[in-house]
Design a protein around this motif. Structure first.
Motif, PDB file in Angstrom:
ATOM      1  N   THR A 163       6.723 -40.116  -9.650  1.00  0.00           N
ATOM      2  CA  THR A 163       5.324 -40.273  -9.245  1.00  0.00           C
ATOM      3  C   THR A 163       4.601 -38.936  -9.255  1.00  0.00           C
ATOM      4  O   THR A 163       3.447 -38.844  -9.698  1.00  0.00           O
ATOM      5  CB  THR A 163       5.239 -40.917  -7.848  1.00  0.00           C
ATOM      6  N   LEU A 164       5.262 -37.900  -8.793  1.00  0.00           N
ATOM      7  CA  LEU A 164       4.632 -36.578  -8.739  1.00  0.00           C
ATOM      8  C   LEU A 164       4.477 -35.949 -10.127  1.00  0.00           C
ATOM      9  O   LEU A 164       3.546 -35.185 -10.366  1.00  0.00           O
ATOM     10  CB  LEU A 164       5.423 -35.653  -7.821  1.00  0.00           C
ATOM     11  N   VAL A 165       5.369 -36.287 -11.050  1.00  0.00           N
ATOM     12  CA  VAL A 165       5.356 -35.688 -12.383  1.00  0.00           C
ATOM     13  C   VAL A 165       4.392 -36.407 -13.329  1.00  0.00           C
ATOM     14  O   VAL A 165       3.715 -35.764 -14.134  1.00  0.00           O
ATOM     15  CB  VAL A 165       6.790 -35.668 -12.976  1.00  0.00           C
ATOM     16  N   LEU A 166       4.311 -37.713 -13.244  1.00  0.00           N
ATOM     17  CA  LEU A 166       3.466 -38.466 -14.179  1.00  0.00           C
ATOM     18  C   LEU A 166       2.001 -38.046 -14.075  1.00  0.00           C
ATOM     19  O   LEU A 166       1.471 -37.923 -12.974  1.00  0.00           O
ATOM     20  CB  LEU A 166       3.564 -39.969 -13.911  1.00  0.00           C
ATOM     21  N   ALA A 179       9.707 -39.062 -17.484  1.00  0.00           N
ATOM     22  CA  ALA A 179       8.409 -38.727 -16.896  1.00  0.00           C
ATOM     23  C   ALA A 179       7.958 -37.339 -17.347  1.00  0.00           C
ATOM     24  O   ALA A 179       6.776 -37.138 -17.657  1.00  0.00           O
ATOM     25  CB  ALA A 179       8.481 -38.791 -15.372  1.00  0.00           C
ATOM     26  N   TRP A 180       8.897 -36.380 -17.422  1.00  0.00           N
ATOM     27  CA  TRP A 180       8.555 -35.036 -17.906  1.00  0.00           C
ATOM     28  C   TRP A 180       8.078 -35.087 -19.354  1.00  0.00           C
ATOM     29  O   TRP A 180       7.126 -34.400 -19.720  1.00  0.00           O
ATOM     30  CB  TRP A 180       9.760 -34.082 -17.801  1.00  0.00           C
ATOM     31  N   ARG A 181       8.734 -35.888 -20.156  1.00  0.00           N
ATOM     32  CA  ARG A 181       8.326 -36.010 -21.563  1.00  0.00           C
ATOM     33  C   ARG A 181       6.922 -36.606 -21.669  1.00  0.00           C
ATOM     34  O   ARG A 181       6.110 -36.170 -22.486  1.00  0.00           O
ATOM     35  CB  ARG A 181       9.344 -36.838 -22.333  1.00  0.00           C
ATOM     36  N   ILE A 182       6.637 -37.613 -20.839  1.00  0.00           N
ATOM     37  CA  ILE A 182       5.298 -38.213 -20.827  1.00  0.00           C
ATOM     38  C   ILE A 182       4.267 -37.158 -20.423  1.00  0.00           C
ATOM     39  O   ILE A 182       3.201 -37.043 -21.033  1.00  0.00           O
ATOM     40  CB  ILE A 182       5.250 -39.434 -19.877  1.00  0.00           C
ATOM     41  N   ARG A 183       4.593 -36.376 -19.415  1.00  0.00           N
ATOM     42  CA  ARG A 183       3.682 -35.331 -18.949  1.00  0.00           C
ATOM     43  C   ARG A 183       3.424 -34.296 -20.048  1.00  0.00           C
ATOM     44  O   ARG A 183       2.283 -33.869 -20.250  1.00  0.00           O
ATOM     45  CB  ARG A 183       4.247 -34.656 -17.704  1.00  0.00           C
ATOM     46  N   GLN A 184       4.489 -33.897 -20.753  1.00  0.00           N
ATOM     47  CA  GLN A 184       4.332 -32.905 -21.824  1.00  0.00           C
ATOM     48  C   GLN A 184       3.457 -33.446 -22.951  1.00  0.00           C
ATOM     49  O   GLN A 184       2.582 -32.746 -23.458  1.00  0.00           O
ATOM     50  CB  GLN A 184       5.698 -32.483 -22.360  1.00  0.00           C
ATOM     51  N   ARG A 185       3.677 -34.719 -23.349  1.00  0.00           N
ATOM     52  CA  ARG A 185       2.843 -35.320 -24.383  1.00  0.00           C
ATOM     53  C   ARG A 185       1.386 -35.396 -23.940  1.00  0.00           C
ATOM     54  O   ARG A 185       0.473 -35.131 -24.704  1.00  0.00           O
ATOM     55  CB  ARG A 185       3.359 -36.710 -24.755  1.00  0.00           C
ATOM     56  N   HIS A 186       1.187 -35.759 -22.690  1.00  0.00           N
ATOM     57  CA  HIS A 186      -0.157 -35.866 -22.140  1.00  0.00           C
ATOM     58  C   HIS A 186      -0.844 -34.503 -22.124  1.00  0.00           C
ATOM     59  O   HIS A 186      -2.034 -34.408 -22.447  1.00  0.00           O
ATOM     60  CB  HIS A 186      -0.098 -36.457 -20.726  1.00  0.00           C
ATOM     61  N   SER A 187      -0.108 -33.454 -21.782  1.00  0.00           N
ATOM     62  CA  SER A 187      -0.680 -32.090 -21.759  1.00  0.00           C
ATOM     63  C   SER A 187      -1.088 -31.650 -23.154  1.00  0.00           C
ATOM     64  O   SER A 187      -2.113 -31.016 -23.337  1.00  0.00           O
ATOM     65  CB  SER A 187       0.337 -31.102 -21.187  1.00  0.00           C
ATOM     66  N   ARG A 188      -0.269 -31.975 -24.159  1.00  0.00           N
ATOM     67  CA  ARG A 188      -0.596 -31.593 -25.539  1.00  0.00           C
ATOM     68  C   ARG A 188      -1.828 -32.318 -26.039  1.00  0.00           C
ATOM     69  O   ARG A 188      -2.665 -31.743 -26.729  1.00  0.00           O
ATOM     70  CB  ARG A 188       0.592 -31.879 -26.464  1.00  0.00           C
TER      71      ARG A 188
END
Length: 191
Positions: A163-166, A179-188
């Protein structure tokens, strides 16, 4: 009504039956049977939903909510039928329930929706809890409860971390790594 929804609602209908059986002194074997039925409905509702193309975020959220209601009913029945065996574990059981509530509250505050990650750790917790409760209801033994509680706490911590990472609400996030991978894709994409 689609079959996956029917299987999910079956589990919801079993919760009050389980609690009612907990009120009887001889209800432990019957609760064990309903536990198996509920567990199987939980396994197969997802399988059926994916195969029939009816797996939606709303159905996944309902599945998560119904799981919580069903297993709280099981916990109530366990307390009513096996209080002496559970009494030493009561602080840990309360902690598992509190972390479940806390994890869902965190998701509601952050995303205004309940958690529905269906992470692998939650699946392991579900299996551990099923085995522990089945042994308790079928044989009166609490031997597997402590390991199940530990797995549950780890699962709830992972859900809180997810929850905190997404960056935004998602269902079916299988792990903190995912969740980390989703966050990285979202940041890019946001750059």
């Amino acid at each position: 009504m689609n079959q996956a929804l029917a299987l999910t609602l079956l589990r919801l209908a079993l919760a009050p039956a389980v609690v009612t059986l907990g009120l009887t002194r001889s209800g432990s074997a019957a609760v064990a049977v309903l536990l198996v039925v509920g567990f199987l409905s939980d396994v197969f509702d997802g399988v059926v939903a994916r195969r029939t193309g009816t797996a939606t975020p709303a159905l996944r959220r309902l599945d998560s909510t119904v799981d919580t209601v069903f297993y709280l009913g099981i916990v109530v029945a366990a307390w009513m039928l096996h209080r002496a065996a559970l009494r030493p574990l009561l602080p840990l059981v309360a902690l598992v329930i509190a972390t479940e509530v806390g994890t869902n509250a965190l998701c509601l505050v952050r995303f205004r929706r309940e958690a529905s990650y269906h992470a692998w750790s939650a699946r392991v917790f579900g299996l551990a809890l099923f085995a522990a409760l089945l042994l308790l209801f079928a044989a009166g033994s609490p031997a597997l409860l402590l390991p199940a509680i530990v797995v549950g706490l780890v699962s709830h911590l992972e859900n809180a971390a997810i929850t905190l990472v997404l960056p935004e609400w998602r269902c079916d996030v299988r792990s903190l790594f995912a969740a980390w991978r989703i966050r990285q894709r979202h940041s890019r994409v946001a750059c």
